[in-house]
Write a protein that holds these residues in place. Structure first.
Motif, PDB file in Angstrom:
ATOM      1  N   SER A 111       0.831  -1.206   0.000  1.00  0.00           N
ATOM      2  CA  SER A 111       0.000   0.000   0.000  1.00  0.00           C
ATOM      3  C   SER A 111       0.865   1.256   0.000  1.00  0.00           C
ATOM      4  N   VAL A 112       2.033   1.191   0.611  1.00  0.00           N
ATOM      5  CA  VAL A 112       2.972   2.319   0.569  1.00  0.00           C
ATOM      6  C   VAL A 112       3.460   2.515  -0.863  1.00  0.00           C
ATOM      7  N   LEU A 113       3.832   1.428  -1.525  1.00  0.00           N
ATOM      8  CA  LEU A 113       4.286   1.521  -2.914  1.00  0.00           C
ATOM      9  C   LEU A 113       3.195   2.075  -3.817  1.00  0.00           C
ATOM     10  N   ALA A 114       1.947   1.675  -3.564  1.00  0.00           N
ATOM     11  CA  ALA A 114       0.825   2.140  -4.388  1.00  0.00           C
ATOM     12  C   ALA A 114       0.678   3.654  -4.327  1.00  0.00           C
ATOM     13  N   GLY A 115       1.064   4.273  -3.220  1.00  0.00           N
ATOM     14  CA  GLY A 115       0.947   5.719  -3.070  1.00  0.00           C
ATOM     15  C   GLY A 115       2.112   6.503  -3.632  1.00  0.00           C
ATOM     16  N   MET A 116       3.129   5.818  -4.137  1.00  0.00           N
ATOM     17  CA  MET A 116       4.303   6.514  -4.666  1.00  0.00           C
ATOM     18  C   MET A 116       4.036   7.033  -6.074  1.00  0.00           C
ATOM     19  N   ALA A 133       7.322   4.574 -10.492  1.00  0.00           N
ATOM     20  CA  ALA A 133       7.346   3.112 -10.510  1.00  0.00           C
ATOM     21  C   ALA A 133       8.276   2.648  -9.396  1.00  0.00           C
ATOM     22  N   ALA A 134       7.800   1.690  -8.590  1.00  0.00           N
ATOM     23  CA  ALA A 134       8.596   1.220  -7.457  1.00  0.00           C
ATOM     24  C   ALA A 134       8.316  -0.248  -7.199  1.00  0.00           C
ATOM     25  N   LEU A 135       9.351  -0.946  -6.720  1.00  0.00           N
ATOM     26  CA  LEU A 135       9.188  -2.348  -6.358  1.00  0.00           C
ATOM     27  C   LEU A 135      10.094  -2.707  -5.197  1.00  0.00           C
ATOM     28  N   LEU A 136       9.718  -3.772  -4.505  1.00  0.00           N
ATOM     29  CA  LEU A 136      10.498  -4.266  -3.372  1.00  0.00           C
ATOM     30  C   LEU A 136      11.007  -5.651  -3.708  1.00  0.00           C
ATOM     31  N   ILE A 137      12.328  -5.812  -3.628  1.00  0.00           N
ATOM     32  CA  ILE A 137      12.963  -7.102  -3.842  1.00  0.00           C
ATOM     33  C   ILE A 137      13.296  -7.662  -2.470  1.00  0.00           C
ATOM     34  N   GLY A 138      12.774  -8.843  -2.164  1.00  0.00           N
ATOM     35  CA  GLY A 138      12.974  -9.453  -0.852  1.00  0.00           C
ATOM     36  C   GLY A 138      14.327 -10.110  -0.714  1.00  0.00           C
ATOM     37  N   PRO A 139      14.637 -10.613   0.494  1.00  0.00           N
ATOM     38  CA  PRO A 139      15.917 -11.281   0.738  1.00  0.00           C
ATOM     39  C   PRO A 139      16.114 -12.529  -0.135  1.00  0.00           C
ATOM     40  N   ASP A 140      15.021 -13.108  -0.617  1.00  0.00           N
ATOM     41  CA  ASP A 140      15.105 -14.275  -1.500  1.00  0.00           C
ATOM     42  C   ASP A 140      15.324 -13.887  -2.961  1.00  0.00           C
ATOM     43  N   GLU A 141      15.562 -12.600  -3.221  1.00  0.00           N
ATOM     44  CA  GLU A 141      15.851 -12.030  -4.537  1.00  0.00           C
ATOM     45  C   GLU A 141      14.655 -12.063  -5.482  1.00  0.00           C
ATOM     46  N   ARG A 142      13.477 -12.223  -4.941  1.00  0.00           N
ATOM     47  CA  ARG A 142      12.248 -12.192  -5.736  1.00  0.00           C
ATOM     48  C   ARG A 142      11.525 -10.870  -5.483  1.00  0.00           C
ATOM     49  N   GLY A 201      11.199  -4.468   9.510  1.00  0.00           N
ATOM     50  CA  GLY A 201      10.789  -5.652  10.243  1.00  0.00           C
ATOM     51  C   GLY A 201      10.062  -6.631   9.342  1.00  0.00           C
ATOM     52  N   ALA A 202       9.047  -7.267   9.887  1.00  0.00           N
ATOM     53  CA  ALA A 202       8.301  -8.271   9.127  1.00  0.00           C
ATOM     54  C   ALA A 202       7.526  -7.652   7.966  1.00  0.00           C
ATOM     55  N   ALA A 203       7.222  -6.365   8.064  1.00  0.00           N
ATOM     56  CA  ALA A 203       6.429  -5.706   7.023  1.00  0.00           C
ATOM     57  C   ALA A 203       7.189  -5.625   5.698  1.00  0.00           C
ATOM     58  N   ALA A 204       8.472  -5.324   5.746  1.00  0.00           N
ATOM     59  CA  ALA A 204       9.254  -5.199   4.517  1.00  0.00           C
ATOM     60  C   ALA A 204      10.739  -5.274   4.836  1.00  0.00           C
ATOM     61  N   ARG A 205      11.406  -6.128   4.116  1.00  0.00           N
ATOM     62  CA  ARG A 205      12.862  -6.248   4.261  1.00  0.00           C
ATOM     63  C   ARG A 205      13.408  -6.584   2.881  1.00  0.00           C
ATOM     64  N   GLY A 206      14.428  -5.856   2.467  1.00  0.00           N
ATOM     65  CA  GLY A 206      15.022  -6.121   1.170  1.00  0.00           C
ATOM     66  C   GLY A 206      15.547  -4.864   0.522  1.00  0.00           C
ATOM     67  N   VAL A 207      15.357  -4.781  -0.787  1.00  0.00           N
ATOM     68  CA  VAL A 207      15.868  -3.653  -1.564  1.00  0.00           C
ATOM     69  C   VAL A 207      14.697  -2.965  -2.263  1.00  0.00           C
ATOM     70  N   LEU A 208      14.593  -1.671  -2.057  1.00  0.00           N
ATOM     71  CA  LEU A 208      13.576  -0.850  -2.700  1.00  0.00           C
ATOM     72  C   LEU A 208      14.184  -0.250  -3.966  1.00  0.00           C
ATOM     73  N   VAL A 209      13.488  -0.401  -5.087  1.00  0.00           N
ATOM     74  CA  VAL A 209      13.952   0.125  -6.370  1.00  0.00           C
ATOM     75  C   VAL A 209      12.880   1.087  -6.886  1.00  0.00           C
ATOM     76  N   VAL A 210      13.266   2.342  -7.113  1.00  0.00           N
ATOM     77  CA  VAL A 210      12.326   3.376  -7.556  1.00  0.00           C
ATOM     78  C   VAL A 210      12.839   3.969  -8.869  1.00  0.00           C
ATOM     79  N   PHE A 211      11.951   4.080  -9.861  1.00  0.00           N
ATOM     80  CA  PHE A 211      12.280   4.580 -11.192  1.00  0.00           C
ATOM     81  C   PHE A 211      11.684   5.970 -11.374  1.00  0.00           C
TER      82      PHE A 211
END
Length: 126
Positions: A6-11, A14-23, A92-102
């Motif tokens: 929902s945070v990404l939807a408000g940006m 273009a934005a995406l979150l890549i998790g620790p599993d690289e997905r 925390g549990a809500a989001a962990r990884g890499v944020l990519v914003v275009f």
């Protein structure tokens, strides 16, 4: 990851979150439009495919340092240029990884090219 989606939807970009599993765990509508509707759940290598962007993501995964690079695409005969912001996130549990914003720089780049062309034409005429 639902809360982070929902945070990404408000940006505005273009934005995406890549998790620790690289997905790709979450993406907003602008990212889906740019990279494809079915990007969530895919490995980031198959969705992004540009070496500079892939390297920035991989380095940020390793050292958690923010980076910038560019992403260029050509669709329907129109060239587009994006500045890509890559940052480590740990909410925390809500989001962990890499944020990519275009951030779309296409219009800015086109205006700069028009100015260069104008100056070149005026200089030539003088």
């Amino acid at each position: 990851m639902q809360g982070f989606a929902s945070v990404l939807a408000g940006m505005p970009f273009a934005a995406l979150l890549i998790g620790p599993d690289e997905r790709i765990h979450a993406a907003n509508d602008a990212a889906r439009e740019m990279l494809g509707k079915g990007i969530e759940g895919r490995h980031f290598l198959t969705a992004l495919r540009q070496p500079d962007v892939l390297e920035a993501v991989e380095q940020t995964q390793r050292d958690h340092q923010a980076r910038r690079t560019t992403y260029q695409t050509s669709e329907s005969g129109r060239d587009s240029v994006f500045q890509v912001h890559v940052a480590h996130v740990d909410a925390g549990a809500a989001a962990r990884g890499v944020l990519v914003v275009f951030e779309d720089l296409t219009e800015r780049e086109q205006a700069a090219q028009m100015r260069r062309d104008f100056v070149a034409n005026v200089s030539h005429e003088l």
